[in-house]
Write an enzyme that holds these catalytic residues in place. Structure first.
Site, mmCIF file in Angstrom:
data_model
loop_
_atom_site.group_PDB
_atom_site.id
_atom_site.type_symbol
_atom_site.label_atom_id
_atom_site.label_comp_id
_atom_site.label_asym_id
_atom_site.label_seq_id
_atom_site.Cartn_x
_atom_site.Cartn_y
_atom_site.Cartn_z
ATOM 1 N N HIS A 82 0.841 -1.194 0.000
ATOM 2 C CA HIS A 82 0.000 0.000 0.000
ATOM 3 C C HIS A 82 0.873 1.240 0.000
ATOM 4 C CE1 HIS A 82 -3.459 2.546 0.856
ATOM 5 N NE2 HIS A 82 -2.675 3.193 1.700
ATOM 6 N N ASP A 161 -14.854 3.465 7.869
ATOM 7 C CA ASP A 161 -13.894 4.373 7.236
ATOM 8 C C ASP A 161 -14.561 5.211 6.153
ATOM 9 O OD1 ASP A 161 -11.118 5.382 6.816
ATOM 10 O OD2 ASP A 161 -11.495 4.566 4.820
ATOM 11 N N ARG A 168 -14.158 13.528 7.821
ATOM 12 C CA ARG A 168 -12.858 14.179 8.056
ATOM 13 C C ARG A 168 -12.492 15.124 6.918
ATOM 14 N NH1 ARG A 168 -9.292 9.377 8.094
ATOM 15 N NH2 ARG A 168 -7.609 10.901 8.204
ATOM 16 N N SER A 183 -7.318 4.538 9.545
ATOM 17 C CA SER A 183 -8.038 4.484 8.274
ATOM 18 C C SER A 183 -7.336 3.525 7.309
ATOM 19 C CB SER A 183 -8.109 5.900 7.680
ATOM 20 O OG SER A 183 -8.481 5.882 6.332
ATOM 21 N N LYS A 187 -8.412 -0.884 6.613
ATOM 22 C CA LYS A 187 -8.716 -1.400 5.272
ATOM 23 C C LYS A 187 -7.743 -2.510 4.873
ATOM 24 C CE LYS A 187 -8.818 2.882 3.944
ATOM 25 N NZ LYS A 187 -8.886 4.181 3.285
HETATM 26 N N1 URA Z 1 -5.444 7.348 2.974
HETATM 27 C C1 URA Z 1 -6.432 6.731 3.644
HETATM 28 O O1 URA Z 1 -6.908 5.675 3.234
HETATM 29 N N2 URA Z 1 -6.891 7.277 4.777
HETATM 30 C C2 URA Z 1 -6.428 8.442 5.273
HETATM 31 O O2 URA Z 1 -6.877 8.866 6.304
HETATM 32 C C3 URA Z 1 -5.381 9.082 4.566
HETATM 33 C C4 URA Z 1 -4.916 8.501 3.417
#
Ligand code: URA
Ligand code: CA
Length: 442
Positions: A82, A161, A168, A183, A187
């Site tokens: 990621h 999220d 946010r 966050s 995931k």
């Molecule tokens: N990428 C994400 O998936 N979440 C965040 O809060 C910031 C970047």
């Protein structure tokens, strides 16, 4: 406890308990906590922070707010990577097939472009026929046969999220490090991989503007993953200029194909970051003993063409036409009405770039979405002709724009001129890689 009292507790700088955090996430997803109270809580978290334990509890509560993917019926250590988002970051399309060619199992769910950054799913869709929407069954079938598949999210992953991120985004609370870590990690953990290599970007094109913040985020995410029994490593890499030279959808796929075809020198930053990600993935999977062995295997998969074959087969299994995935084939996908060259206004040194500005300029050419349902022009974008540190003469080409729709062309060119800074004296050139954080470091 009433939620208002919990907000007050966090506003006073106290740590929330696991039960309080769990209850908060459940109630928020169920609609029992209104957005105005949750946004106040996010601001309190931004201001007062969270301990690593609180952040881990928040991550797990979010992860379990929806479906959790079970990949345990696939063979081997399931790998995922990621990146926290960048410009010209084509690493997935290089590293995923290369690692599969070296015996790894890469079952990856990717995202779409966000803000000024590109997304792997959009890039994959530039290949005619390629579908990133696969059922879980078909996803696993492709991974079983080919060792690698890259698809969009299937099922209802981390609804907490989706709701929190949208909140946010409009309450100036995106940049809280515990909120970013939870966050991202919720995931990644919900996607089912056993081992994850993160690439935390820092610089003008990244969420984390300073190196210190990037390392803090990297350590926190490695710690969270380790706490729940996954193998997590994080690179901290530079995003003060685009990583690859190509920025745009088909253009980035083209650069990935060139790299996999052995046409990109090993000194290239994209090449280097791909190798580092690949080495760390292979080490996490226990397939190699150290970086050097990993590097040798990855380079062999470039030279014998097995990495490119993995990508071609993946595209075919996902419904796409693999004949495009050669250096000649890709030329058809980047045909545009016009090329426009942005040139240097004076002699000097390219000391800085604003990677966010470069990403935004490419979006203006039509490579991204300004509104949710905008249609992307897959062929447009740019190819950088200089990197930071380059000496240029007035009139030298800085970048080559691939243009179809000219509506925002003038704005894009002006933004690019502002984003590529030329100075009289040569400045300091930043490294591409700042470090690697492993379990041992946290
Ligand atoms: N990428 C994400 O998936 N979440 C965040 O809060 C910031 C970047
Ligand atoms: Ca990305």
């Amino acid at each position: 406890m009433r939620f208002v009292d919990l907000i007050e507790k966090k506003a006073d700088g106290k740590a929330l308990t696991k039960e309080e955090i769990q209850e908060m996430i459940t109630a928020y997803v169920n609609g029992d906590i209104p957005d105005y109270q949750m946004s106040s809580m996010c601001m309190a978290i931004l201001q007062r922070g969270m301990t690593p334990e609180e952040t881990a509890d928040l991550t797990l509560a979010m992860m379990h707010s929806g479906d959790v993917v079970d990949l345990s019926d696939l063979p081997g250590v399931k790998l995922d990577k990621h990146s926290t988002g960048g410009v010209g970051d084509t690493t997935t399309l290089v590293v995923a097939p290369l690692v599969a060619a070296c015996g790894g199992t890469v079952a990856k769910m990717s995202g779409r472009g966000l803000g000024h950054t590109g997304g792997t799913l959009d890039k994959l869709e530039s290949i005619p026929g390629c579908s990133v929407e696969q059922s879980m069954e078909s996803f696993k079938k492709i991974v079983r046969e080919n060792g690698v598949a890259v698809i969009g999210q299937t099922g209802n992953l981390v609804p907490a999220d989706k709701k929190l991120y949208a909140l946010r985004d409009v309450t100036a609370t995106v940049r809280s490090i515990p909120l970013i870590a939870s966050s991202i990690m919720s995931k990644k953990l919900a996607s089912g991989a056993d081992a994850i290599v993160l690439d935390v970007k820092t610089g003008s094109g990244a969420f984390m503007r300073t190196k210190e913040e990037a390392f803090e985020l990297a350590r926190l995410m490695v710690r969270i993953g380790t706490l729940v029994g996954r193998k997590v490593r994080a690179l901290v890499t530079d995003m003060n200029q685009p990583l690859g030279n190509a920025v745009g959808n088909a253009l980035e796929v083209q650069e990935a194909v060139e790299l996999l075809s052995g046409e990109i020198p090993s000194t290239d930053p994209l090449y280097q970051v791909c190798m580092l990600l690949g080495e760390n993935l292979l080490m996490s999977a226990g397939l190699v003993k150290d970086e050097a062995e990993g590097r040798a295997k990855l380079e062999e998969a470039i030279h014998n063409g097995s990495g490119l074959k993995k990508l071609q087969r993946m595209i075919e299994l996902q419904g796409g036409d693999p004949s495009y995935l050669t250096t000649d084939g890709m030329k058809k996908l980047v045909e545009v009405k016009r090329h426009v060259y942005v040139t240097a206004d004076k002699d000097g040194f390219v000391n800085h770039m604003n990677a966010e500005g470069i990403g935004t300029a490419v979006q203006m050419l039509g490579a991204g979405r300004a509104k949710k349902d905008d249609v992307i022009d897959m062929a447009v974008g740019l190819v950088m002709k200089v990197r930071c540190g380059a000496e240029v003469r007035k009139g030298d080409v800085l970048c080559d724009l691939y243009v179809n729709d000219e509506k925002y062309l003038d704005d894009a060119v002006a933004l690019l001129k502002n984003s590529i800074v030329i100075e009289d004296e040569k400045g300091e050139v930043l490294p591409m890689v700042y470090g690697v954080v492993t379990e041992k470091d946290v």
